[in-house]
Design a protein around this motif. Structure first.
Motif, PDB file in Angstrom:
ATOM      1  N   SER A  48      32.352  44.314  50.266  1.00  0.00           N
ATOM      2  CA  SER A  48      31.987  43.668  51.540  1.00  0.00           C
ATOM      3  C   SER A  48      32.438  42.213  51.541  1.00  0.00           C
ATOM      4  O   SER A  48      33.012  41.723  52.516  1.00  0.00           O
ATOM      5  N   GLN A  93      28.706  47.603  58.498  1.00  0.00           N
ATOM      6  CA  GLN A  93      28.010  48.641  57.753  1.00  0.00           C
ATOM      7  C   GLN A  93      26.854  49.214  58.587  1.00  0.00           C
ATOM      8  O   GLN A  93      26.629  50.399  58.607  1.00  0.00           O
ATOM      9  N   ASP A 170      33.386  48.273  57.341  1.00  0.00           N
ATOM     10  CA  ASP A 170      32.578  48.262  56.124  1.00  0.00           C
ATOM     11  C   ASP A 170      31.705  49.511  56.186  1.00  0.00           C
ATOM     12  O   ASP A 170      30.686  49.524  56.879  1.00  0.00           O
ATOM     13  N   GLU A 171      32.125  50.531  55.523  1.00  0.00           N
ATOM     14  CA  GLU A 171      31.471  51.840  55.578  1.00  0.00           C
ATOM     15  C   GLU A 171      31.214  52.261  57.019  1.00  0.00           C
ATOM     16  O   GLU A 171      30.074  52.495  57.415  1.00  0.00           O
TER      17      GLU A 171
END
Ligand SMILES: Nc1ncnc2c1ncn2[C@@H]1O[C@H](COP(=O)(O)OP(=O)(O)O)[C@@H](O)[C@H]1O
Ligand SMILES: [Mg+2]
Lengths: 228, 414
Positions: A48, A93, A170-171
């Motif tokens: 991240s 995320q 991010d994911e």
């Protein structure tokens, strides 16, 4: 060799709290235009943190960063904001929509900020993007009234609204079921193959990573493997 | 209508917290309407008192002052080497009147800032009717000019002031004098000055001002009549009364006249120092009240914005991640402040006008003052809006700046 979309050179970053420790150690990385790259690695290895640096949001690092062949390291915060608005789409995320606005408005806001299209055109385009992820029927609902998965899909639609040259996630599929993960993956692949957009995604999904163009493996703040 | 995305976000945030927005606007509204109301009341009152004082006092009065020493003219040329000649007015008899008064009147009326000039002979007298005697003073005037400058006509309760020019030995007396001596229109009255012989005069008019002390002592006579009363010749004039075009310029005109004539020129500001002091005290009270109100209003805005920013800090980070620059974020929050200020300001201005209008109908009924004196003065409304906007912007500035400095990474990383 293909044109470079993003080039990081000797990026080092420290956290000073509670003691000064390096989180990113001398990272160099080159992603060319239209490439679909996955970054994998254990939790806490600095994925991240790296993505925030690459996205120009984090400016507290050593080394240099070029985006589309232009050095962005050292540019003013306002100039970086402009670059993010026009050229970078970011999926967080956790979805992070603005809860007071409708889903449609959430998707429209970055395009309204950019100001290249008329309000009407932006609205139509936002609808299209929502349709791609199957959430167009939620368009006029307040963002906080949606399920987590739906919100994540709206957030991805929002990242795409300005047709950014680089999309970072991010994911991005962390909250999605396998069916929707599939939809997102196919779309990302289409963006890179057909529209030449560059994708850099951090993921824990091995299958997702394996099917992308290249896997960058990180461990302990360093790149262990650049893939192919 | 095309509104910018910053404005749209600002308005959405405001409408998402309607209650707080309303409360903050209410604060501004209250401040602004009170600002207008109090300014109107103060200006109304001040104007009233000013008008009142100009009904009896001229803007400038020129007279010869009994002074122990007068070296101000010489001092101008010779500085400290001037010789100071001391004379004691008690010992050395000085003429009370002005030298060449009509020449002075002519000279002064040429002065561009001067509107009206009139000479006057003031005589301290004793009024006698039968065996009753009271002290008073006779103002020997040119009644037409006097009326033009001080609107004597509006105070007349009986008789005709123009009879002063027609009736030999005519006299206009105050209502208090008439009552004390139980005299009526057409009656005779004996007037005695310190230097002349007793003269029988005819009452051709009775006037009443709001000031009891004037009504119980003052009378008007023709200027020639007053000179006769004092046993003086036709060139004897004690005062020259001057009205200027802009009464605020009276002090500077008075200064010029003093230099020009060498006599004392007292302007209305000097003559009414207690009124001026009252104006100043009222202004201080008013300004502190307004200051407090605006401070409270500003604090309301500051508060709501701070709360919004505290709650929305994550969203601010998102906006910045999506490419909203610091100035854009500042604009989003300043616009919220401005909108609250504008909403509160507009309602406040109308409300302030309404209160002013309502209060101007409150009956007072003291002297010539029938209703509470309120002024409807447009600059007050403009000032109120400007003050409102300034307060709003000042109150919004710090929260907005705080918002613009949010570091997206710190917030998003959590
Ligand atoms: N604000 C911070 N202050 C200090 N250390 C931090 C901070 N944020 C993250 N870290 C540390 O930096 C390392 C990398 O974090 P991160 O980039 O979030 O890892 P990943 O995304 O790969 O799970 C972790 O060891 C984490 O504990
Ligand atoms: Mg992470």
């Amino acid at each position: 060799m293909a044109e470079s979309a993003l080039k990081a050179t000797n990026i080092t970053k420290y956290f000073h709290d509670p003691v000064t420790i390096p989180v990113l150690k001398n990272i160099s990385l080159d992603v060319h235009k239209g490439e679909f790259v996955s970054i994998v690695g254990k939790s806490g290895c600095g994925k991240s943190t790296l993505l925030y640096v690459l996205s120009t949001m984090d400016t507290d690092y050593e080394g240099s960063l070029d985006i589309n062949g232009t050095l962005v390291t050292g540019k003013s915060l306002n100039a970086l904001a402009k670059i993010r608005n026009a050229s970078i789409g970011f999926v967080f995320q956790f979805h992070y929509l603005l809860p007071d606005f409708t889903c449609l408005k959430n998707v429209m806001i970055p395009a309204l900020r950019l100001g290249k299209l008329s309000y009407k055109e932006v609205e139509e385009k936002a609808y299209e993007k929502l349709k791609m992820f199957g959430v167009e029927d939620q368009a006029l609902k307040r963002a906080d009234k949606l399920s987590g998965g739906q919100q994540q899909r709206v957030a991805i639609a929002r990242a795409l609204i300005n047709d950014p040259a680089i999309i970072m996630g991010d994911e991005p599929t962390g909250n999605l079921d396998s069916k929707n993960t599939g939809i997102v993956f196919d779309l990302f692949q289409k963006l890179s193959k057909e529209f030449g957009q560059t994708l850099i995604t951090v993921t824990h999904d091995e299958d997702f990573a394996r099917r992308s163009d290249r896997i960058i493996e990180m461990a302990d703040g360093e790149i262990k493997s650049h893939g192919k | 209508m095309k509104i910018s995305v910053n404005t749209e976000i600002a308005l959405t945030y405001l409408s998402a917290r309607k209650k707080q927005t309303a409360v903050a606007s209410l604060g501004v509204m209250f401040g602004i309407s009170m600002f207008i109301f109090m300014q109107s009341l103060m200006k109304g009152t001040n104007d009233y008192f000013e008008k009142m004082s100009f009904n009896s006092t001229p803007h400038i009065r020129l007279y010869s002052e009994n002074k122990v020493a007068d070296n101000h003219i010489l001092k101008g040329f010779l500085k400290d080497s001037s010789v100071k000649m001391l004379t004691n007015p008690k010992q050395l008899i000085q003429t009370q009147g002005l030298n060449n008064p009509y020449g002075l009147v002519k000279e002064i009326s040429k002065y561009p800032r001067v509107a009206n000039v009139t000479p006057q002979v003031t005589a301290m007298v004793i009024y006698t009717s039968g065996s009753v005697q009271i002290n008073g003073n006779v103002a020997g005037v040119d009644i037409d000019q006097e009326n033009k400058m001080f609107d004597v006509q509006s105070n007349m309760v009986a008789g005709n002031l123009h009879d002063l020019n027609r009736v030999n030995n005519g006299l206009l007396i105050g209502k208090g004098v008439a009552d004390k001596l139980s005299l009526h229109l057409g009656d005779n009255i004996t007037v005695t000055s310190g230097t002349g012989s007793p003269t029988i005069m005819r009452i051709v008019g009775i006037f009443a001002t709001t000031i009891k002390q004037i009504d119980e002592t003052k009378s008007y006579a023709n200027i020639v009549q007053a000179q006769n009363l004092l046993g003086k010749d036709r060139s004897y004039v004690t005062d020259i009364k001057i009205n200027v075009k802009d009464y605020n310029s009276a002090p500077s005109v008075a200064k010029d006249l003093e230099t020009l004539t060498g006599y004392k020129a007292e302007d209305w500001v000097q003559a009414n120092e207690q009124i001026k002091a009252a104006f100043k005290i009222r202004a201080v009270i008013l300004n502190s009240v307004i200051g407090v109100l605006l401070l409270v209003a500003g604090f309301g805005i500051y508060n709501i914005l701070n709360m919004t920013i505290y709650e929305k800090i994550k969203e601010i980070a998102i906006l910045k991640a999506q490419g909203f620059s610091g100035p854009s974020v500042t604009s989003i929050f300043l616009q919220q402040a401005l909108f609250i200020g504008l909403l509160g300001g507009l309602i406040g201005v109308s409300f302030g006008y309404l209160i002013t209008l309502m209060v101007s109908h409150i009956y007072i009924g003291a002297g010539t003052l029938k209703y509470l004196p309120m002024s409807f003065y447009t600059p007050h409304y403009i000032e109120a809006i400007i003050f409102g906007i300034l307060t709003t912007v000042a109150a919004g500035f710090f929260p907005a700046r705080k918002a613009s400095k949010v570091d997206p990474v710190t917030i998003i990383r959590g």
